[in-house]
Design a protein around this motif. Structure first.
Motif, mmCIF file in Angstrom:
data_model
loop_
_atom_site.group_PDB
_atom_site.id
_atom_site.type_symbol
_atom_site.label_atom_id
_atom_site.label_comp_id
_atom_site.label_asym_id
_atom_site.label_seq_id
_atom_site.Cartn_x
_atom_site.Cartn_y
_atom_site.Cartn_z
ATOM 1 N N THR C 34 0.802 -1.225 0.000
ATOM 2 C CA THR C 34 0.000 0.000 0.000
ATOM 3 C C THR C 34 0.830 1.267 0.000
ATOM 4 O O THR C 34 0.376 2.307 -0.452
ATOM 5 C CB THR C 34 -0.907 0.058 1.228
ATOM 6 O OG1 THR C 34 -0.085 0.034 2.392
ATOM 7 C CG2 THR C 34 -1.879 -1.101 1.249
ATOM 8 N N ILE C 37 1.183 3.100 -3.217
ATOM 9 C CA ILE C 37 -0.058 3.709 -3.689
ATOM 10 C C ILE C 37 -0.265 5.057 -3.018
ATOM 11 O O ILE C 37 -0.571 6.067 -3.671
ATOM 12 C CB ILE C 37 -1.259 2.785 -3.410
ATOM 13 C CG1 ILE C 37 -1.041 1.427 -4.051
ATOM 14 C CG2 ILE C 37 -2.516 3.416 -3.922
ATOM 15 C CD1 ILE C 37 -2.180 0.478 -3.863
ATOM 16 N N ILE C 38 -0.079 5.061 -1.697
ATOM 17 C CA ILE C 38 -0.296 6.324 -0.968
ATOM 18 C C ILE C 38 0.728 7.353 -1.415
ATOM 19 O O ILE C 38 0.398 8.511 -1.688
ATOM 20 C CB ILE C 38 -0.178 6.087 0.551
ATOM 21 C CG1 ILE C 38 -1.181 5.058 0.996
ATOM 22 C CG2 ILE C 38 -0.371 7.374 1.285
ATOM 23 C CD1 ILE C 38 -1.098 4.740 2.450
ATOM 24 N N MET C 41 -0.026 8.760 -4.820
ATOM 25 C CA MET C 41 -1.107 9.741 -4.873
ATOM 26 C C MET C 41 -0.583 11.123 -4.523
ATOM 27 O O MET C 41 -0.876 12.123 -5.198
ATOM 28 C CB MET C 41 -2.219 9.354 -3.896
ATOM 29 C CG MET C 41 -3.090 8.247 -4.409
ATOM 30 S SD MET C 41 -4.618 8.085 -3.500
ATOM 31 C CE MET C 41 -4.040 7.845 -1.857
ATOM 32 N N ILE C 98 -9.875 31.369 6.917
ATOM 33 C CA ILE C 98 -11.220 31.023 7.366
ATOM 34 C C ILE C 98 -11.879 30.004 6.444
ATOM 35 O O ILE C 98 -12.476 29.045 6.890
ATOM 36 C CB ILE C 98 -12.094 32.292 7.418
ATOM 37 C CG1 ILE C 98 -11.659 33.160 8.580
ATOM 38 C CG2 ILE C 98 -13.544 31.903 7.611
ATOM 39 C CD1 ILE C 98 -12.528 34.361 8.748
ATOM 40 N N TYR C 127 -13.897 32.637 -3.514
ATOM 41 C CA TYR C 127 -13.511 33.838 -4.241
ATOM 42 C C TYR C 127 -12.012 34.085 -4.117
ATOM 43 O O TYR C 127 -11.339 34.440 -5.072
ATOM 44 C CB TYR C 127 -14.290 35.016 -3.682
ATOM 45 C CG TYR C 127 -13.931 36.346 -4.293
ATOM 46 C CD1 TYR C 127 -13.247 37.301 -3.568
ATOM 47 C CD2 TYR C 127 -14.272 36.645 -5.593
ATOM 48 C CE1 TYR C 127 -12.919 38.513 -4.115
ATOM 49 C CE2 TYR C 127 -13.944 37.851 -6.153
ATOM 50 C CZ TYR C 127 -13.271 38.783 -5.411
ATOM 51 O OH TYR C 127 -12.941 39.987 -5.957
ATOM 52 N N ILE C 149 -2.964 43.320 -1.063
ATOM 53 C CA ILE C 149 -4.068 42.468 -0.627
ATOM 54 C C ILE C 149 -5.200 42.610 -1.614
ATOM 55 O O ILE C 149 -5.594 43.714 -1.992
ATOM 56 C CB ILE C 149 -4.527 42.888 0.770
ATOM 57 C CG1 ILE C 149 -3.366 42.669 1.735
ATOM 58 C CG2 ILE C 149 -5.726 42.088 1.197
ATOM 59 C CD1 ILE C 149 -3.751 42.842 3.160
ATOM 60 N N VAL C 150 -5.731 41.504 -2.033
ATOM 61 C CA VAL C 150 -6.804 41.540 -3.015
ATOM 62 C C VAL C 150 -8.096 41.966 -2.335
ATOM 63 O O VAL C 150 -8.486 41.400 -1.322
ATOM 64 C CB VAL C 150 -6.986 40.144 -3.637
ATOM 65 C CG1 VAL C 150 -8.198 40.121 -4.515
ATOM 66 C CG2 VAL C 150 -5.745 39.763 -4.397
ATOM 67 N N SER C 151 -8.730 42.989 -2.890
ATOM 68 C CA SER C 151 -9.977 43.436 -2.287
ATOM 69 C C SER C 151 -11.015 42.342 -2.386
ATOM 70 O O SER C 151 -11.203 41.763 -3.435
ATOM 71 C CB SER C 151 -10.506 44.660 -3.038
ATOM 72 O OG SER C 151 -9.568 45.674 -2.967
ATOM 73 N N GLY C 152 -11.666 42.091 -1.284
ATOM 74 C CA GLY C 152 -12.696 41.072 -1.303
ATOM 75 C C GLY C 152 -12.135 39.710 -0.936
ATOM 76 O O GLY C 152 -12.864 38.745 -0.829
ATOM 77 N N ASN C 155 -8.771 37.978 3.858
ATOM 78 C CA ASN C 155 -8.346 36.916 4.754
ATOM 79 C C ASN C 155 -7.449 35.928 4.037
ATOM 80 O O ASN C 155 -6.390 35.529 4.539
ATOM 81 C CB ASN C 155 -9.601 36.236 5.303
ATOM 82 C CG ASN C 155 -9.247 35.239 6.374
ATOM 83 O OD1 ASN C 155 -9.260 34.057 6.144
ATOM 84 N ND2 ASN C 155 -8.896 35.733 7.529
ATOM 85 N N ASN C 158 -4.055 37.471 3.310
ATOM 86 C CA ASN C 158 -3.189 37.491 4.483
ATOM 87 C C ASN C 158 -2.591 36.130 4.751
ATOM 88 O O ASN C 158 -1.428 36.022 5.168
ATOM 89 C CB ASN C 158 -3.985 37.962 5.698
ATOM 90 C CG ASN C 158 -4.026 39.459 5.793
ATOM 91 O OD1 ASN C 158 -3.054 40.119 5.444
ATOM 92 N ND2 ASN C 158 -5.133 40.008 6.239
ATOM 93 N N THR C 162 1.447 35.462 4.911
ATOM 94 C CA THR C 162 2.184 34.906 6.045
ATOM 95 C C THR C 162 3.055 33.735 5.614
ATOM 96 O O THR C 162 4.227 33.631 6.000
ATOM 97 C CB THR C 162 1.202 34.421 7.115
ATOM 98 O OG1 THR C 162 0.093 35.290 7.172
ATOM 99 C CG2 THR C 162 1.862 34.353 8.461
#
Lengths: 540, 221, 178
Positions: C34, C37-38, C41, C98, C127, C149-152, C155, C158, C162
């Motif tokens: 096995t 296989i793992i 992958m 998030i 998005y 930072i992309v508007s919208g 999170n 960021n 990082t």
């Protein structure tokens, strides 16, 4: 273990449990009637909802009991027929069922549960809670007389845990029937203000006469007091439990009021504390359930004092306004233990020795808890925190509130808004929003809050990633919610916010309005306005 | 006569002596994996496989194993088989293995496996042991599936079944999604559902037993 | 022989040893079957990501680099492309995003990110992911100071920042040593 309501001797007068429970039912029905009348004065849909909740709760419990006892009653019916073949099987079953139901007193728990729920509870929530209350709380333990926990309280806690957000305190009529909304009750207002009354507008008489919104049974505190006295005189409930419960709470609030510097106002402060949050109702109807509290009189006293202390602690330190329900459940758990400890000491011999010791212990506990640990700062600014939002609200003038909202923490601040919000509480509209400061990192959020005035980042260059196709949506948002050429109803803001305060919930539901590429800023702004509305008590 | 006894070995653990609902053995994985019927079926299959292999091997070597060290030997056998099953699951059904998480290695300490090995496989022939293993395994699967059925329905308003080998959804229906009670997806709901199901099963069992004794009494009269 | 077997000091350890031997060999066999296989992958996912990085077939050699474990960095490989340019490829994971963490490769040369690609994420209607997905090249050119930072997708942005900062810090330490 069938508990009888009084100690030996038992051969007093011929008064069956059924008669006592019927008097209790009349009392509950009176409270229910009073709350129906009150809610009809607010609006017909409120009154109708109050009636429906009571009916659904009681009917569900009776149906569940019927179904639960059906197999046994059929068996009894068949047995009776086999002994005397002249009898009709169906009639015998119904006889057996009638006897069982009338001695199981399901409707009492039904009425109590209905009175514990707020008027905006959806009916399916009432149904499910009633089923769980009677099934898990009473029938599975063995029926009346065998249950450990108060079934109505079990149902209430279940509703709180599963459907907490649906337990709304107001009902609004919309095109598709009733929609419920949550708002600030006096209890939650007090709990947000650290249980201090400075800065809050609470009138004692208004409270007692039920001019505030809470659960169905919380409204007329004075009426419940009168009913409690009548029931105690007629020996339907034992007077010790409510008296010692309310008394200990009053004493603890009194002492904590003195230590908080209220002086002579502490008496009124303590009175307010016991009129709020269903304490009276719980004391008269829930704590006095003869099955779930100890048999001995001194046991009952310990039970009541323990419940009061739990309520006090849960309210002050865990900021859960429903401290009464949890403390009742906790003391129900301890009832067998209390019984075992007091076994045999139910005579007057107990009083001198244990009375003195008990009294000293009680006094010291009350003093210690209330003066030592309770935080006596009343906030004249309101600090709130919910998930990743934190805000500071201050009342600047009448109807003008200053709020600073910040979203995110620990170096990852995603949005910041500071604004003055002017409300019109009578018309329930927001009349003016003045943005004082914001994140100012040159993000699209700045453009949103200033109506497109800010389009450049702090270096003076135009944005690198300004999604121009989202500009009209953003400007429409600004025009509608921030610029406010004409006052906008509270509900416009509350509806956006009540759809969820997590990013994914907003993104999928309020897409056209919120997802303009300034998600965090828009969320922070809406959250801020809604918090001001809630703080000002305008969400009713 | 012989086949009747053999069929009893297989049929008994399914319902009448179900290891979870009647003997109340090995409740921990039931509470842990009964959130969705996907997880329940996956876990049930793993337990059946492990039970089959261990019972087979243990009844094969039952005459050779000295009495004093039989428990360590059984545990080595069980642990090896569980590890093999875990490796196979990681290779062929990776998403299922990930969602079951730590409950696959926990099969090792499941009372059912060691209990059946000790009580049955070490004393009976290979054929009987295999039947017993399959019976108990399917009994476990039935019990876990029952709990998961109700829990997933109450917690999410519907069910979802997917093929573990290819991670494609076979069907997903959620008729009552608006009335979901998320409490049943958590531990409280697990205890409540399991308790109520065990209660109902016990009630049915006791009433059928009473009926049987009544019938026996009547026949005697 | 029979007497030897009766002696319990022989019988017990012998039987235990026998069982252990048999089953360890069985386990080794299963692992042997096995494991590839793992591993394959995981390798396939990484290979796809590498191909996107510098184009198919442009990688002439790969060499693992040892490093001190940090939150974001999973592994570091020194890659030499067919035009004899050295790149350091960092296998990074974002943390605390998030909507879900991402596992991606970032190639760094001369203190700047020059290519990146995602491992194993194929259809994600987030998005943030859409803004950073393989074709968009948003992270290219980042050298620690010019992240937009992309508007919208604040999170998610960021989160990427990082992770990339950790990689750049390691790269800086490498060149400091050299």
């Amino acid at each position: 273990m069938k508990f009888s309501m009084s100690p030996a001797p038992f051969l007093r007068r011929k008064r069956t449990t059924l008669a006592i429970m019927l008097e209790l039912t009349i009392a509950l029905a009176l409270v229910w009637l009073a709350s129906i009348i009150y809610y009809f004065t607010i609006g017909t849909n409120h009154g109708l909802q109050a009636i429906l909740i009571g009916i659904v709760s009681t009917a569900t419990m009776m149906v569940v009991e019927f179904l639960f006892y059906l197999p046994k009653c059929i068996k009894d019916g068949k047995e009776a027929v086999s002994k005397n073949s002249e009898l009709n099987c169906f009639k015998e079953t119904m006889n057996a069922m009638g006897y069982k139901l009338s001695h199981s007193f399901g409707w009492v728990s039904g009425l109590i549960l209905a009175l514990l729920l707020p008027v905006g509870t959806p009916l399916y929530v009432v149904l499910v809670s009633a089923v769980i209350a009677i099934l898990v709380g009473k029938l599975l333990f063995g029926g009346f007389g065998y249950n450990i926990f108060n079934p109505a309280i079990v149902g209430r806690i279940f509703a709180q845990l599963c459907f907490g957000t649906s337990l709304a305190y107001g009902v609004e009529e919309s095109a598709s029937g009733f929609t419920a909304f949550t708002g600030a009750t006096v209890t939650s207002q007090l709990s947000n203000n650290n249980w201090m009354t400075t800065g809050l507008d609470i009138d004692l008489w208004k409270l007692l006469l039920g001019n505030y919104q809470g659960t169905l049974g919380e409204t007329f505190t004075l009426l419940i007091l009168v009913i409690g006295v009548v029931l105690a005189i007629r020996k339907v409930i034992d007077w010790k439990v409510p008296v010692f419960y309310v008394g200990t709470l009053y004493l603890a609030s009194l002492i904590s009021g003195f230590c908080g510097g209220y002086g002579l106002g502490s008496f009124e402060y303590a009175l307010i504390q016991i009129s709020v949050g269903g304490i009276m109702f719980g004391a008269v109807f829930c704590l006095t359930d003869p099955v779930t509290n100890p048999t001995s009189p001194s046991g009952k006293v310990i039970f009541a004092v323990g419940a009061a202390l739990f309520t006090f602690v849960i309210r002050y330190f865990a900021s859960a306004p429903e401290g009464v329900a949890y403390s009742i459940l906790l003391m129900n758990m301890l009832t067998p233990l209390i019984d075992r400890c007091i076994k045999g000491f139910t005579t007057k011999k107990l009083l001198p020795k244990w009375g003195v010791i008990g009294g000293i212990m009680l006094a010291s506990m009350v003093l210690g808890v209330s003066s030592g640990f309770v935080n006596h700062e009343a906030y004249d600014v309101e600090y709130r925190k919910q998930n990743e939002f934190s805000s500071v609200i201050k009342k600047v003038e009448d109807n003008v509130y200053h709020i600073e909202v910040q979203q995110g923490e620990k170096g990852q601040i995603w949005s910041k808004v500071e604004m003055n919000v002017t409300l019109d509480l009578t018309n329930r509209t927001v009349t003016k929003i003045e943005i004082i400061s914001y994140g100012a990192n040159g993000g699209f959020g700045d453009a949103l809050l200033t109506g497109g005035e800010i389009k450049f980042n702090t270096d003076g260059d135009e944005y690198t990633s300004f999604p121009k196709e989202k500009e009209p949506i953003a400007m429409a948002f600004y025009d509608k919610y921030i610029k406010l050429e004409s006052p906008l109803a509270f509900d416009e803001y509350l509806n956006l916010y009540s759809k969820g305060n997590s990013l994914s919930a907003w993104s999928s539901e309020a897409k056209n309005v919120i997802r303009v590429g300034a998600t965090y800023t828009a969320m922070g702004f809406i959250y801020g306005v809604c918090e001001v509305i809630n703080y000002a008590g305008g969400a009713q | 006569m012989d086949t009747q006894k053999k069929s009893k070995i297989f049929l008994n653990p399914l319902l009448k002596e179900n290891p979870i609902l009647v003997l109340i053995l090995g409740l921990c994985p039931v509470l842990g994996v009964s959130e969705t019927i996907d997880k329940a079926i996956g876990m049930g299959m793993a337990v059946i496989l492990v039970l089959f292999c261990t019972n087979l091997v243990i009844s094969l070597i039952r005459k050779l194993v000295p009495n004093e060290v039989r428990i360590p030997i059984y545990i080595v056998i069980i642990a090896s088989f569980v590890t093999m099953v875990q490796m196979l699951m990681n290779a062929f059904t990776p998403e299922l293995a990930e969602s079951l998480g730590a409950f696959i290695p926990l099969i090792t300490v499941n009372c059912i496996i060691l209990g059946r090995a000790e009580a049955f496989a070490s004393k009976n022939s290979v054929g009987d042991s295999i039947l017993d293993a399959l019976g108990n395994g399917f009994g476990f699967l039935i019990a876990v599936f029952l709990v998961a059925f109700f829990r997933e329905f109450l917690a999410t308003g519907g069910w979802k079944l997917s093929n573990p080998f290819t991670n494609s959804t076979i069907f997903e229906i959620r008729p009552l999604a608006d009335f979901a009670i998320p409490l049943f997806g958590q531990n409280t709901g697990a205890f409540l559902t399991l308790g109520i199901i065990i209660g109902i099963v016990t009630a049915i069992r006791m009433s059928s037993e009473q009926r049987k004794t009544l019938k026996a009494k009547k026949e005697v009269q | 022989m029979k007497n030897l077997w009766e002696n319990k000091f022989v019988r017990l350890p012998l039987s235990l040893a026998a069982v252990c031997l048999v089953f360890s060999s069985l386990l080794a066999l299963t692992n042997f079957v096995t494991d590839p296989i793992i591993a394959s992958m995981q390798e396939e996912k990484e290979k796809k990501a590498y191909e996107v990085l510098y184009g198919e077939g442009n990688i002439s050699s790969r060499e693992e680099v040892t490093f001190e474990a940090t939150d974001n960095i999973n592994s570091i490989t020194k890659v030499v492309t067919t035009d004899n340019v050295e790149h350091y490829v960092y296998n990074l994971s974002t943390k605390n995003v998030i909507s879900g963490d991402f596992n991606f490769l970032a190639g760094i040369k001369d203190g700047k990110v020059d290519a990146y690609s995602f491992i194993g994420v194929e259809n994600n209607n987030n998005y943030g992911f859409a803004e950073f997905s393989n074709g968009k090249d948003r992270l290219v050119g980042y050298d620690g100071s010019n992240f937009s930072i992309v508007s919208g997708a604040t999170n998610t942005s960021n989160g990427f920042k990082t992770a990339l900062d950790a990689a750049l810090a390691h790269y800086a330490s490498l060149s400091a040593e050299a």
